[in-house]
Design a protein around this motif. Structure first.
Motif, PDB file in Angstrom:
ATOM      1  N   HIS A 128       0.507  32.727  18.885  1.00 24.19           N
ATOM      2  CA  HIS A 128      -0.392  31.535  18.846  1.00 24.19           C
ATOM      3  C   HIS A 128       0.086  30.538  17.992  1.00 24.19           C
ATOM      4  O   HIS A 128       1.156  30.703  17.008  1.00 24.19           O
ATOM      5  CB  HIS A 128      -1.764  32.243  17.871  1.00 24.19           C
ATOM      6  N   SER A 129      -0.366  29.087  18.021  1.00 18.55           N
ATOM      7  CA  SER A 129       0.257  28.147  17.639  1.00 18.55           C
ATOM      8  C   SER A 129       0.126  28.221  15.939  1.00 18.55           C
ATOM      9  O   SER A 129       1.152  27.772  14.896  1.00 18.55           O
ATOM     10  CB  SER A 129      -0.276  26.753  17.768  1.00 18.55           C
ATOM     11  N   TYR A 181       0.035  23.582  19.265  1.00 15.91           N
ATOM     12  CA  TYR A 181      -0.897  23.836  20.068  1.00 15.91           C
ATOM     13  C   TYR A 181      -1.070  22.871  21.306  1.00 15.91           C
ATOM     14  O   TYR A 181      -1.209  23.546  22.539  1.00 15.91           O
ATOM     15  CB  TYR A 181      -2.452  23.944  19.401  1.00 15.91           C
ATOM     16  N   GLU A 307      -5.374  36.721  15.563  1.00 14.03           N
ATOM     17  CA  GLU A 307      -4.333  36.483  16.312  1.00 14.03           C
ATOM     18  C   GLU A 307      -3.099  36.648  15.958  1.00 14.03           C
ATOM     19  O   GLU A 307      -2.008  36.341  16.807  1.00 14.03           O
ATOM     20  CB  GLU A 307      -4.480  34.902  16.828  1.00 14.03           C
TER      21      GLU A 307
END
Length: 399
Positions: A128-129, A181, A307
């Motif tokens: 995830h970012s 993202y 995440e």
């Protein structure tokens, strides 16, 4: 040929040397012993002339000597000046200027490194970012902490500037998360172009919050920037079903566009906060808040969204480490660029971010950009370049 050294009695730090024949050295010594009040020695050799004058007055402690040496490769001037009975010898030597283009070279290196960071974030899968941002902040803390301790700037900063430091860290961290993202959700070049539109929004926000002057040109550049973003986003209510060249689903493309646009606005707010603080806060302290607040924010967010994941591929793990290291190196080069060069030329050189993004997307991601993307990039680059050139011109006129 031997080396003869004439030394002033009142100034032992300044030594003047010329090359003369041995016979002339002996003659000089004899004449200085028997006739110290006035003496003039003229030396001629190979059409070069040396003049040496020594004047001593009774009861006067000052000594005045004047020597001109004409070299075959140039001319060095040595000037003698007496003031309050003391001798002052100064040499007119031109200082070598800094290498031309050093600041622009640093800016180019910063653009390249930041583009590589975005490429690596695009290549990583299953991370995830927010986690990528966490790693980036972690390495930034490691490198900034020794600088904070060495420069003794403290960890909190001036009391009246802490709220601005907090805003700088919070807004900067969110802008970084949104950037990563957007890179994951849309083509690399498109995300870079939209992110690069932040100078236009900075001018508008500075006019609103800092009461800085805003001209008609700023609004023209803003319209050009928004046009570029629309060409890249290609909303269906304007372009219909023309979605060629979009990665994956159009929904993800729109998510990436919104994130990149919000990240650009967040970066613009960050610049306004930094401008508000001015030079009252050390640069390292500003970066320190950015890294610490970003790390805390990302750490909390990962537990909320659940995440957190360790990449299965060893290559992705190295990519994460490189993102942290290259991000810090990019900031260091950008800081050095601003120390050697004015902000206008550095901002123009930073347009290379977009060029690198298109190159990386084509060669490393096997994705050819569309004409819509080129059109949007042209609008955004024209706007940011116009703002940089206008400020550069205005600053040059004031100077």
């Amino acid at each position: 040929m031997n080396n003869f050294t004439g030394r002033s009695r009142n100034d032992d730090d300044n030594v003047i040397s010329v090359d003369v024949d041995r016979d002339e050295i002996a003659m000089n010594c004899l004449e200085q012993e028997h006739e110290r009040e006035t003496e003039n020695i003229k030396l001629k050799k190979n059409s070069n002339s040396n003049h040496f004058t020594n004047d001593d007055g009774a009861g006067n402690a000052g000594v005045r000597k004047q020597l001109s040496v004409f070299m075959c490769c140039g001319q060095n001037k040595v000037k003698a000046d007496t003031k309050n009975g003391k001798q002052a010898i100064s040499k007119d030597l031109e200082k070598k200027p800094a290498i031309a283009g050093t600041g622009l070279l640093y800016a180019l290196l910063a653009s390249f490194l930041f583009s590589v960071v975005a490429l690596l974030a695009k290549k990583i899968e299953g991370v995830h970012s927010v986690e990528i941002s966490l790693i980036r902040c972690f390495f930034q803390i490691l490198f900034v902490l020794p600088a904070i301790i060495y420069n003794k700037t403290g960890f909190l900063g001036p009391r009246d500037q802490r709220i601005y430091l907090f805003l700088r860290g919070f807004l900067g961290a969110n802008s970084m998360i949104l950037l990563f993202y957007s890179v994951q959700q849309m083509p690399l070049a498109d995300a870079t172009v939209i992110r690069f539109s932040n100078p236009v929004f900075t001018a508008i926000l500075a006019w609103i919050f800092l009461k800085e002057k805003c001209t008609i040109w700023d609004f023209v550049f803003t319209i050009f920037t928004l046009t570029g973003v629309i060409l890249i986003a290609r909303p269906p209510f304007i372009f219909g079903s023309r979605t060629e060249g979009i990665e994956g689903e159009y929904t993800n493309h729109m998510k990436g566009t919104i994130a990149a646009f919000a990240g650009a606005v967040g970066a613009a707010f960050t610049f306004v906060v930094l401008r508000k603080m001015g030079k009252s806060v050390h640069y390292y302290l500003s970066v320190w808040y950015y890294a610490v607040i970003g790390f805390i924010e990302c750490f909390i967010a990962l537990f909320v969204i659940q995440e957190w994941s360790i990449p299965h591929c060893g290559g992705d793990r190295w990519f994460l480490i490189l993102i942290g290291l290259l991000g810090v190196a990019g900031q260091a080069f950008l800081t050095k660029a601003l120390q050697f060069e004015k902000a206008g030329p550095v901002a123009l050189m930073r347009t290379m971010d977009v060029v690198f993004a298109f190159i990386f997307q084509f060669f490393f991601l096997n994705h050819s950009p569309t004409w819509w993307s080129f059109g949007g990039a042209l609008c955004v680059i024209s706007s940011t370049s116009g703002i940089a050139l206008r400020k550069w011109y205005n600053n040059s006129r004031r100077g």
